[in-house]
Scaffold this motif. Structure first.
Motif, PDB file in Angstrom:
ATOM      1  N   LYS A 303       0.822  -1.221   0.000  1.00 40.99           N
ATOM      2  CA  LYS A 303       0.000   0.000   0.000  1.00 40.99           C
ATOM      3  C   LYS A 303       0.860   1.276   0.000  1.00 40.99           C
ATOM      4  O   LYS A 303       0.525   2.278   0.629  1.00 40.99           O
ATOM      5  CB  LYS A 303      -0.980  -0.002   1.187  1.00 40.99           C
ATOM      6  CG  LYS A 303      -1.947  -1.181   1.187  1.00 40.99           C
ATOM      7  CD  LYS A 303      -3.082  -0.929   2.142  1.00 40.99           C
ATOM      8  CE  LYS A 303      -4.027  -2.099   2.302  1.00 40.99           C
ATOM      9  NZ  LYS A 303      -4.227  -2.992   1.169  1.00 40.99           N
ATOM     10  N   ILE A 304       1.975   1.205  -0.685  1.00 41.55           N
ATOM     11  CA  ILE A 304       2.835   2.394  -0.802  1.00 41.55           C
ATOM     12  C   ILE A 304       2.298   3.293  -1.919  1.00 41.55           C
ATOM     13  O   ILE A 304       2.274   4.511  -1.794  1.00 41.55           O
ATOM     14  CB  ILE A 304       4.294   1.974  -1.081  1.00 41.55           C
ATOM     15  CG1 ILE A 304       4.834   1.165   0.100  1.00 41.55           C
ATOM     16  CG2 ILE A 304       5.177   3.200  -1.330  1.00 41.55           C
ATOM     17  CD1 ILE A 304       6.168   0.485  -0.142  1.00 41.55           C
ATOM     18  N   LEU A 305       1.857   2.671  -3.002  1.00 44.06           N
ATOM     19  CA  LEU A 305       1.258   3.419  -4.115  1.00 44.06           C
ATOM     20  C   LEU A 305       0.012   2.686  -4.596  1.00 44.06           C
ATOM     21  O   LEU A 305      -0.038   1.450  -4.550  1.00 44.06           O
ATOM     22  CB  LEU A 305       2.241   3.513  -5.286  1.00 44.06           C
ATOM     23  CG  LEU A 305       3.445   4.458  -5.174  1.00 44.06           C
ATOM     24  CD1 LEU A 305       4.311   4.329  -6.423  1.00 44.06           C
ATOM     25  CD2 LEU A 305       3.031   5.901  -4.991  1.00 44.06           C
ATOM     26  N   ASP A 306      -0.946   3.440  -5.083  1.00 42.62           N
ATOM     27  CA  ASP A 306      -2.097   2.806  -5.739  1.00 42.62           C
ATOM     28  C   ASP A 306      -1.927   2.964  -7.253  1.00 42.62           C
ATOM     29  O   ASP A 306      -0.920   3.512  -7.720  1.00 42.62           O
ATOM     30  CB  ASP A 306      -3.417   3.414  -5.239  1.00 42.62           C
ATOM     31  CG  ASP A 306      -3.453   4.928  -5.458  1.00 42.62           C
ATOM     32  OD1 ASP A 306      -2.573   5.442  -6.191  1.00 42.62           O
ATOM     33  OD2 ASP A 306      -4.345   5.592  -4.914  1.00 42.62           O
ATOM     34  N   GLU A 307      -2.915   2.503  -8.014  1.00 47.67           N
ATOM     35  CA  GLU A 307      -2.803   2.545  -9.482  1.00 47.67           C
ATOM     36  C   GLU A 307      -2.548   3.972  -9.967  1.00 47.67           C
ATOM     37  O   GLU A 307      -1.770   4.194 -10.890  1.00 47.67           O
ATOM     38  CB  GLU A 307      -4.062   1.975 -10.145  1.00 47.67           C
ATOM     39  CG  GLU A 307      -4.182   0.447 -10.054  1.00 47.67           C
ATOM     40  CD  GLU A 307      -3.052  -0.309 -10.757  1.00 47.67           C
ATOM     41  OE1 GLU A 307      -2.433   0.250 -11.678  1.00 47.67           O
ATOM     42  OE2 GLU A 307      -2.772  -1.451 -10.346  1.00 47.67           O
ATOM     43  N   GLU A 308      -3.219   4.932  -9.328  1.00 50.12           N
ATOM     44  CA  GLU A 308      -3.055   6.329  -9.758  1.00 50.12           C
ATOM     45  C   GLU A 308      -1.619   6.809  -9.510  1.00 50.12           C
ATOM     46  O   GLU A 308      -1.007   7.476 -10.345  1.00 50.12           O
ATOM     47  CB  GLU A 308      -4.071   7.224  -9.028  1.00 50.12           C
ATOM     48  CG  GLU A 308      -4.253   8.602  -9.630  1.00 50.12           C
ATOM     49  CD  GLU A 308      -4.146   8.678 -11.171  1.00 50.12           C
ATOM     50  OE1 GLU A 308      -3.275   9.442 -11.640  1.00 50.12           O
ATOM     51  OE2 GLU A 308      -4.896   7.982 -11.897  1.00 50.12           O
ATOM     52  N   GLY A 309      -1.056   6.415  -8.362  1.00 42.93           N
ATOM     53  CA  GLY A 309       0.322   6.787  -8.024  1.00 42.93           C
ATOM     54  C   GLY A 309       1.302   6.197  -9.029  1.00 42.93           C
ATOM     55  O   GLY A 309       2.272   6.858  -9.440  1.00 42.93           O
ATOM     56  N   LEU A 310       1.061   4.949  -9.431  1.00 44.20           N
ATOM     57  CA  LEU A 310       1.938   4.304 -10.415  1.00 44.20           C
ATOM     58  C   LEU A 310       1.838   5.013 -11.754  1.00 44.20           C
ATOM     59  O   LEU A 310       2.846   5.242 -12.431  1.00 44.20           O
ATOM     60  CB  LEU A 310       1.547   2.827 -10.589  1.00 44.20           C
ATOM     61  CG  LEU A 310       1.861   1.904  -9.404  1.00 44.20           C
ATOM     62  CD1 LEU A 310       1.221   0.539  -9.612  1.00 44.20           C
ATOM     63  CD2 LEU A 310       3.366   1.754  -9.208  1.00 44.20           C
ATOM     64  N   LYS A 311       0.596   5.378 -12.109  1.00 42.90           N
ATOM     65  CA  LYS A 311       0.398   6.073 -13.401  1.00 42.90           C
ATOM     66  C   LYS A 311       1.110   7.423 -13.413  1.00 42.90           C
ATOM     67  O   LYS A 311       1.643   7.848 -14.443  1.00 42.90           O
ATOM     68  CB  LYS A 311      -1.101   6.283 -13.657  1.00 42.90           C
ATOM     69  CG  LYS A 311      -1.756   5.083 -14.303  1.00 42.90           C
ATOM     70  CD  LYS A 311      -3.176   5.416 -14.715  1.00 42.90           C
ATOM     71  CE  LYS A 311      -3.947   4.137 -14.979  1.00 42.90           C
ATOM     72  NZ  LYS A 311      -5.373   4.260 -14.692  1.00 42.90           N
ATOM     73  N   ALA A 312       1.113   8.090 -12.257  1.00 45.53           N
ATOM     74  CA  ALA A 312       1.777   9.405 -12.192  1.00 45.53           C
ATOM     75  C   ALA A 312       3.283   9.244 -12.468  1.00 45.53           C
ATOM     76  O   ALA A 312       3.882  10.046 -13.193  1.00 45.53           O
ATOM     77  CB  ALA A 312       1.550  10.036 -10.818  1.00 45.53           C
ATOM     78  N   ILE A 313       3.879   8.178 -11.919  1.00 41.90           N
ATOM     79  CA  ILE A 313       5.313   7.941 -12.177  1.00 41.90           C
ATOM     80  C   ILE A 313       5.519   7.624 -13.659  1.00 41.90           C
ATOM     81  O   ILE A 313       6.457   8.111 -14.299  1.00 41.90           O
ATOM     82  CB  ILE A 313       5.855   6.798 -11.289  1.00 41.90           C
ATOM     83  CG1 ILE A 313       5.793   7.215  -9.823  1.00 41.90           C
ATOM     84  CG2 ILE A 313       7.283   6.416 -11.698  1.00 41.90           C
ATOM     85  CD1 ILE A 313       6.284   6.172  -8.844  1.00 41.90           C
ATOM     86  N   ASP A 314       4.616   6.834 -14.194  1.00 48.99           N
ATOM     87  CA  ASP A 314       4.683   6.472 -15.617  1.00 48.99           C
ATOM     88  C   ASP A 314       4.674   7.734 -16.495  1.00 48.99           C
ATOM     89  O   ASP A 314       5.482   7.868 -17.414  1.00 48.99           O
ATOM     90  CB  ASP A 314       3.458   5.606 -15.937  1.00 48.99           C
ATOM     91  CG  ASP A 314       3.774   4.578 -16.993  1.00 48.99           C
ATOM     92  OD1 ASP A 314       4.943   4.160 -17.058  1.00 48.99           O
ATOM     93  OD2 ASP A 314       2.857   4.221 -17.751  1.00 48.99           O
ATOM     94  N   ARG A 315       3.773   8.656 -16.184  1.00 52.29           N
ATOM     95  CA  ARG A 315       3.659   9.903 -16.963  1.00 52.29           C
ATOM     96  C   ARG A 315       4.941  10.730 -16.836  1.00 52.29           C
ATOM     97  O   ARG A 315       5.461  11.248 -17.822  1.00 52.29           O
ATOM     98  CB  ARG A 315       2.459  10.739 -16.476  1.00 52.29           C
ATOM     99  CG  ARG A 315       1.103  10.248 -16.988  1.00 52.29           C
ATOM    100  CD  ARG A 315       0.024  11.310 -16.756  1.00 52.29           C
ATOM    101  NE  ARG A 315      -0.220  11.560 -15.339  1.00 52.29           N
ATOM    102  CZ  ARG A 315      -1.073  10.880 -14.583  1.00 52.29           C
ATOM    103  NH1 ARG A 315      -1.799   9.886 -15.095  1.00 52.29           N
ATOM    104  NH2 ARG A 315      -1.247  11.177 -13.325  1.00 52.29           N
ATOM    105  N   GLU A 316       5.439  10.808 -15.589  1.00 52.67           N
ATOM    106  CA  GLU A 316       6.649  11.609 -15.336  1.00 52.67           C
ATOM    107  C   GLU A 316       7.828  11.039 -16.151  1.00 52.67           C
ATOM    108  O   GLU A 316       8.564  11.781 -16.812  1.00 52.67           O
ATOM    109  CB  GLU A 316       6.942  11.513 -13.829  1.00 52.67           C
ATOM    110  CG  GLU A 316       8.114  12.324 -13.349  1.00 52.67           C
ATOM    111  CD  GLU A 316       8.659  11.775 -12.023  1.00 52.67           C
ATOM    112  OE1 GLU A 316       9.834  12.046 -11.744  1.00 52.67           O
ATOM    113  OE2 GLU A 316       7.929  11.065 -11.289  1.00 52.67           O
ATOM    114  N   VAL A 317       7.970   9.718 -16.134  1.00 51.97           N
ATOM    115  CA  VAL A 317       9.081   9.064 -16.839  1.00 51.97           C
ATOM    116  C   VAL A 317       8.938   9.242 -18.353  1.00 51.97           C
ATOM    117  O   VAL A 317       9.915   9.536 -19.058  1.00 51.97           O
ATOM    118  CB  VAL A 317       9.117   7.564 -16.433  1.00 51.97           C
ATOM    119  CG1 VAL A 317       9.908   6.740 -17.422  1.00 51.97           C
ATOM    120  CG2 VAL A 317       9.699   7.410 -15.030  1.00 51.97           C
ATOM    121  N   LYS A 318       7.710   9.085 -18.858  1.00 52.89           N
ATOM    122  CA  LYS A 318       7.489   9.253 -20.305  1.00 52.89           C
ATOM    123  C   LYS A 318       7.866  10.668 -20.743  1.00 52.89           C
ATOM    124  O   LYS A 318       8.440  10.867 -21.819  1.00 52.89           O
ATOM    125  CB  LYS A 318       6.023   8.988 -20.656  1.00 52.89           C
ATOM    126  CG  LYS A 318       5.756   7.522 -20.928  1.00 52.89           C
ATOM    127  CD  LYS A 318       4.370   7.313 -21.501  1.00 52.89           C
ATOM    128  CE  LYS A 318       4.050   5.835 -21.562  1.00 52.89           C
ATOM    129  NZ  LYS A 318       2.681   5.524 -21.213  1.00 52.89           N
TER     130      LYS A 318
END
Ligand SMILES: Cc1ncc(C[n+]2csc(CCOP(=O)(O)OP(=O)(O)O)c2C)c(N)n1
Length: 345
Positions: A303-318
């Protein structure tokens, strides 16, 4: 002549001997686990983009992608400090990102532009940044091992407690110069950590076809260099092993060797028909051992990140990778007057 793995009826030469020690996992904090995820995802997306740009003719020459091996360099780098040194072979883009080099400068080096980390003259295999403790980028298989040992010698000579990390592949592990370096490193107790990135293939040759001793962590034994085999697809296993090794080396106990069992998903370089392995083998590795997926599951389960948190990292990296690709195409070509500077032969 080398035998194919299936044609040998003899058991491995190592059978019956003591196996590698019990695996340990690093107890990462939520912030650390998140940063490992972000770092590995950046490497993956960067390499995917480099592959695309190569296909479009924007990158020329050789280009070896690191996709699948991200946990190795991420876990090792997390155990180092800024004054430590890193050297590797030609599969080096992710090592540079791990050393903190701006992705724009790495991508612009791939496209041969003046904004590249080596001013566009090194290309994929020969990047360098002393400022970041990154000493290449070497195209001669195994050559980075004696050079990395020399980096450690320099630190010993200067009397500091820095550690040098020399990465090399399972194929490079069969080069004679590696063993000359091992001998001197142990004799003089040099502060060097040898990392064998055993991705199971040297171009099209599997480690079993080419190595009499396939348990590569044993390769330092006759020089009394302690070795360990590590699950190189699990960043927490890599970090735990690296912490232990780096602490021992920093104390002055001499070199250590870690064999990282890992896997490259893509071909050796950009033109590889990959006839030496089945698609099923690659798919199974991806499905069951992917280093990024493993951390993604941990982040969710803990419970460190939820799907939205993971997506935010994905967007930042892209966005970082898109900017690097843009920079790499708009940075000017090197000036013709630069033809004879910084070039040695
Ligand atoms: C001294 C030398 N011999 C041969 C080659 C050609 N070559 C380039 S990569 C490679 C395979 C090396 O495999 P490995 O060390 O396992 O590294 P990986 O590509 O798997 O990362 C070979 C034989 C070379 N570059 N240098």
């Amino acid at each position: 002549m080398a035998k194919s793995p299936s044609s040998s009826s003899r058991p491995s030469k190592a059978a019956g001997r003591k196996s590698a020690s019990e695996p340990k996992l690093y107890d990462a904090s939520p912030a650390e686990l998140t940063s490992y995820y972000r770092s590995m995802l950046l490497m993956r997306r960067f390499e995917e983009k480099a592959g695309q740009m190569y296909g479009m003719g924007l990158i020329g020459g050789f280009c070896h992608l690191y996709i699948g091996q991200e946990a190795v360099v991420t876990g090792i780098q997390a155990a180092l400090r800024d004054s430590d040194k890193v050297i590797t072979g030609y599969r080096d883009h992710a090592h540079m990102l791990a050393c903190g080099i701006d992705p724009n400068l790495v991508m612009a080096e791939l496209t041969g532009r003046s904004g590249g980390i080596s001013a566009g003259k090194g290309g994929s295999m020969h990047m360098f940044s002393v400022e970041h403790g990154f000493f290449g980028g070497h195209g001669i298989v195994g050559a980075q091992v004696p050079i990395g040992t020399g980096l450690a010698f320099a630190d010993r000579y200067k009397g500091n407690d820095n550690v040098s990390v020399a990465y090399f592949g399972d194929g490079a592990a069969n080069q004679g110069q590696v063993y000359e370096a091992f001998n001197m490193a142990e004799l003089w107790k040099l502060p060097v950590l040898y990392i064998i990135e055993n991705n199971q293939y040297a171009m099209g040759t599997s480690v079993n076809r080419a190595s009499a001793e396939g348990e590569l962590f044993r390769r330092g034994e006759s020089f009394r260099i302690p070795g360990k085999q590590v699950d190189g697809m699990n960043v927490l296993a890599v970090k735990a092993a690296a912490d232990e090794a780096v602490a021992s080396i920093r104390k002055g106990n001499g070199p250590m060797l870690l064999e990282m069992k890992t896997y490259r998903y893509r071909g050796h370089s950009m033109s590889d028909p990959a006839k030496y392995r089945s698609k099923e083998e690659v798919q199974k590795m991806r499905a069951e051992h992917d280093p990024i997926d493993q951390v993604r599951v941990m982040l969710i389960e803990r419970k460190i990140l939820d799907e939205e948190g993971l997506k935010a990292i994905d967007r930042e990296v892209k966005a970082i990778v898109a900017e690097a690709a843009e920079f790499a195409q708009t940075s000017p070509e090197p000036d013709a007057a630069e033809l004879y500077t910084d070039v040695l032969a």
